[in-house]
Write a protein that holds these residues in place. Structure first.
Motif, PDB file in Angstrom:
ATOM      1  N   GLY A  82       5.523   5.570 -11.391  1.00  0.00           N
ATOM      2  CA  GLY A  82       4.637   5.551 -10.520  1.00  0.00           C
ATOM      3  C   GLY A  82       3.157   5.293 -10.619  1.00  0.00           C
ATOM      4  O   GLY A  82       2.258   4.622 -10.889  1.00  0.00           O
ATOM      5  N   SER A  83       2.537   6.138 -12.186  1.00  0.00           N
ATOM      6  CA  SER A  83       1.595   6.012 -12.987  1.00  0.00           C
ATOM      7  C   SER A  83       1.082   4.790 -13.928  1.00  0.00           C
ATOM      8  O   SER A  83      -0.363   4.643 -13.526  1.00  0.00           O
ATOM      9  N   ASP A  84       1.783   3.821 -13.994  1.00  0.00           N
ATOM     10  CA  ASP A  84       1.519   3.026 -14.454  1.00  0.00           C
ATOM     11  C   ASP A  84       1.345   1.994 -14.069  1.00  0.00           C
ATOM     12  O   ASP A  84       0.517   1.247 -14.450  1.00  0.00           O
ATOM     13  N   VAL A  85       1.902   1.170 -12.702  1.00  0.00           N
ATOM     14  CA  VAL A  85       1.328   0.686 -12.124  1.00  0.00           C
ATOM     15  C   VAL A  85       0.240   1.028 -11.117  1.00  0.00           C
ATOM     16  O   VAL A  85       0.150   2.016 -10.501  1.00  0.00           O
ATOM     17  N   ARG A  86      -0.560  -0.180 -10.665  1.00  0.00           N
ATOM     18  CA  ARG A  86      -1.434   0.198  -9.613  1.00  0.00           C
ATOM     19  C   ARG A  86      -1.843  -0.486  -8.600  1.00  0.00           C
ATOM     20  O   ARG A  86      -0.811  -1.866  -8.315  1.00  0.00           O
ATOM     21  N   LEU A  87      -1.600   0.314  -7.997  1.00  0.00           N
ATOM     22  CA  LEU A  87      -1.209  -0.105  -6.385  1.00  0.00           C
ATOM     23  C   LEU A  87      -2.403  -1.027  -5.500  1.00  0.00           C
ATOM     24  O   LEU A  87      -3.506  -0.750  -5.883  1.00  0.00           O
ATOM     25  N   ALA A 119       0.584  -1.124   0.558  1.00  0.00           N
ATOM     26  CA  ALA A 119       0.089  -0.275  -0.111  1.00  0.00           C
ATOM     27  C   ALA A 119       0.553   1.277   0.275  1.00  0.00           C
ATOM     28  O   ALA A 119      -0.294   2.156  -0.210  1.00  0.00           O
ATOM     29  N   GLY A 169      -4.094  -1.820  -1.973  1.00  0.00           N
ATOM     30  CA  GLY A 169      -3.358  -2.117  -1.492  1.00  0.00           C
ATOM     31  C   GLY A 169      -4.646  -3.199  -0.862  1.00  0.00           C
ATOM     32  O   GLY A 169      -4.298  -4.451  -1.088  1.00  0.00           O
ATOM     33  N   PRO A 227       2.894   3.753  -1.563  1.00  0.00           N
ATOM     34  CA  PRO A 227       3.163   4.163  -2.960  1.00  0.00           C
ATOM     35  C   PRO A 227       5.134   4.666  -2.923  1.00  0.00           C
ATOM     36  O   PRO A 227       5.717   4.503  -1.718  1.00  0.00           O
TER      37      PRO A 227
END
Lengths: 375, 318
Positions: A281-286, A272, A288, A274
């Motif tokens: 960062g903006s390409d992979v979905r975190l 969870a 949680g 970042p």
């Protein structure tokens, strides 16, 4: 491949430092005695002398109640200590008289709370607030000189002037430094820092963490750090306990736990945060953790984390797992050999972590622990 | 879409009080469907900038234009229609929701104000739709803010902002009051909604890791001024301004933390706090806290330099 050991015989031998604080089977309840709600249920851990120990979990998992219990600060009779013991320096805190507790609080166990602006009294000057603790517990020093010394120690510039300031005249970082100075007033053996940096900016957070860890070394005290951010744990703590729904679900050395979390909840907490490095960062979905911490009055029957767990099986729904020492086979053998060798000769062999595979006192509460990076 | 040029916001100044320049000549742009991050410590002026854009605080100088219209010169009526296109999400969801208004009441108020003459059935339907959009059950409409957890409250804050179908959402520290696990849920929700509704975000935060996750372009603010602007990907590989560098190294990161344990910490810890904006600092405003400070920084204000294409830094040595 996992081999299950009994906590009692093997794992305890592995933790060999002398313990300042030992909590065993602590159970704290709130509400009526007929229908109590258990905020902390059977928590056991120990804090060795002179180390930083982290307690991690989301809001509502019972970590603050655990922290307050250590100096018996949970308001009674609203809350009650239903079971367990808290041994501090060989004395059970839960059986102390009120006058002994007054000595203990502030002098031996001190607290730093999350939000300094509400923890400080707005109508007194900060100098007076720091001095109060010194006047109460220490007759041997001049309170004023000691206050100035403490304020210098925590890095407050121009202490003689700053003493006259009211809390609102200081920034959040300064206020937290004042709180730390207050906590250090009697050179406590244990400093409990409950989310000490959550209310602060990242840059100030870095300052406060650096201050805490340098003070911990300088004064050789133990620090119990409570946080929900595993990033902080990686930076300053030696050992970590992860709590969920009033229970400890995983514990061990920070390096081991963070590098290869065994409990799905720990994994979820780690995922969870970042990241600063790695793929853009903006390409992979975190990923949680879905859902939220369950209401302690309505816990599921089996594993408490099961409703939010990606890996839940039938067994998880029915039987609650125990907190057990689980070490994979190959490493388990290495541990055993190290242990057998030391039994014949000196015990110092065991104390030194000889390889990074050695997972001292690693405990996990899960039927199907994750096998580190390959799982 | 949103164009800010040399924006200045100031407070005080009446009756001989010192003038506090919260925002001091900021130029910034947000394109359609873009996410732009605004980063800095408390007191650097990022919230004042956000409030000035939606005219919650007066603008002292410079221009703010939205879709070609000058925001600073809007009449009352125009302002109302402007606010259907630009909305805000605030940091503290408990403080920004009316405690005496149920969630349904709060959302339907927004619908009614901006669509006069709308029927009750239509409002109720819209409220249910909004709650569903942010992942809350429609039966929650009768509950009050205190009955929700922090994450759920922030979802309500988002629903309220989206009630008028805006094109630009200004999010002022939307996740800094939340637990890490809930923080991710909110960030993912905001990302999904952005795709679905083609929203633009001006995302304000002090945690660079969060901004990296959300934004394509990042502005770093210090003492009311932008000190670095850069595409997100490049900023994290090699920060151009020492302040960005310090901010980056302050973010707690598991991987970095574990590495630091092995080889020793290389963290840059900034001394002191953000100075008061009433002070006049000669030379570079960051020099008293800078770890790379040289003689020239104390004397001369650094120029804004283009470091590489689309990247700017205000430092003598970048």
């Amino acid at each position: 491949m996992w081999k299950v050991l009994k906590i009692q015989d093997d794992c305890e031998i592995l933790g060999v430092m002398s313990d300042l604080l030992e909590v065993k089977g602590l159970k704290v309840q709130f509400g009526s005695s007929k229908d109590p709600v258990c905020a902390v249920d059977g928590v056991s851990f120990s804090v060795p002398d002179g180390s930083t120990f982290a307690l991690v979990g989301e809001s509502g998992c019972g970590k603050s109640v655990t922290a307050l219990s250590l100096a018996r600060l949970v308001p009674e009779p609203a809350g009650s200590y239903a079971a367990g013991s808290i041994m501090f320096n060989g004395e059970n805190v839960l059986e102390m008289s009120n006058s002994r507790l007054r000595e203990l609080r502030g002098r031996e166990i001190a607290y730093v709370f999350q939000d300094p602006s509400t923890a400080l009294n707005p109508v007194f000057r900060v100098g007076a607030q720091i001095m109060e603790a010194i006047q109460l517990h220490r007759k041997d020093v001049s309170a004023r000189d000691e206050t100035i010394r403490l304020m210098t120690l925590v890095g407050l510039p121009d202490p003689a002037e700053r003493m006259k300031a009211y809390p609102h005249e200081l920034s959040g970082g300064m206020q937290q430094r004042v709180m730390i100075a207050m906590a250090l007033a009697c050179s406590p053996k244990l400093l409990v820092a409950d989310e000490p940096t959550t209310a602060l900016d990242v840059t100030i957070q870095a300052q406060i963490l650096e201050l805490l860890s340098s003070l911990q070394k300088k004064l050789n005290m133990s620090v119990l750090l409570i946080t929900h951010n595993l990033g902080l744990v990686a930076d300053v703590a030696h050992t970590v306990n992860v709590m969920y729904a009033g229970r400890i679900v995983e514990s061990g050395q920070v390096r081991d736990v963070l590098a290869a979390p065994a409990h799905p909840y720990t994994r979820g907490l780690l995922d969870a945060v970042p990241k600063l490095s790695g793929i853009d960062g903006s390409d992979v979905r975190l990923e949680g953790i879905d859902g939220f911490v369950p209401n302690p009055a309505e816990l599921p029957p089996g594993c408490k984390f099961e409703p939010r767990c990606k890996y839940a099986q039938d067994k998880c729904r029915e039987v609650e797992p125990e907190l057990e020492c689980r070490i994979s086979n190959a490493e388990y053998r290495m541990e055993r050999e190290g242990l057998v060798g030391s039994e014949g000769g000196s015990t110092t062999n065991v104390q030194q972590p000889t390889s990074s595979n050695q997972e001292e006192g690693r405990l996990v509460r899960c039927h199907y622990p994750l096998g580190g990076s390959d799982a | 879409m949103l164009k800010i040029k040399d924006l200045t916001v100031q407070f005080g100044g009446e009756g001989g009080k010192p003038v506090l320049r919260a925002v001091d000549g900021v130029t910034l742009e947000v394109g359609e469907g873009q996410s732009v991050g605004l980063v800095g410590e408390s007191g650097c002026g990022k919230s004042s900038l956000a409030n000035a854009v939606v005219r919650l605080v007066p603008v002292a100088g410079g221009q703010v234009s939205f879709d070609g219209n000058d925001v600073t010169r809007l009449s009352r009526k125009e302002l109302k229609s402007f606010r259907t296109r630009v909305q805000m999400i605030f940091q503290d969801p408990l403080g920004s929701l009316n405690p005496r208004l149920s969630v349904g009441g709060c959302l339907s108020e927004v619908c009614r104000v901006h669509n006069p003459g709308i029927g009750k059935a239509a409002v109720d339907q819209r409220v249910a739709e909004l709650l569903d959009m942010v992942g809350l059950e429609s039966l929650y409409a009768n509950r009050y803010p205190h009955e929700f957890s922090g994450g759920q409250r922030q979802r309500i804050g988002i629903a309220r902002a989206l009630a008028v179908s805006p094109t630009l959402v200004i999010a002022d520290e939307p996740v800094s009051a939340l637990d890490v696990s809930v923080q991710v849920q909110i960030l993912n929700l905001m990302k999904d909604l952005q795709k679905k509704m083609n929203l633009s975000y001006l995302f304000i935060a002090h945690d660079l890791a969060v901004v990296r996750y959300m934004c394509e372009r990042i502005y770093v603010m210090y003492l009311g001024k932008v000190v670095e602007e850069s595409p997100a990907a490049e900023l994290f590989v090699k920060p151009a301004h020492p302040y960005t560098e310090a901010l980056l190294s302050a973010v707690p990161d598991v991987e970095k933390g574990l590495k630091n344990r092995e080889v020793g910490s290389d963290r840059i810890v900034l001394g002191g706090d953000v100075p008061s904006a009433t002070e006049r600092i000669p030379g570079c405003p960051f020099h008293p806290r800078c770890h790379k400070v040289q003689e020239i920084c104390r004397e001369k204000v650094p120029p804004r330099k283009e470091v590489s294409e689309g990247r700017f830094s205000v430092c003598h040595f970048s």
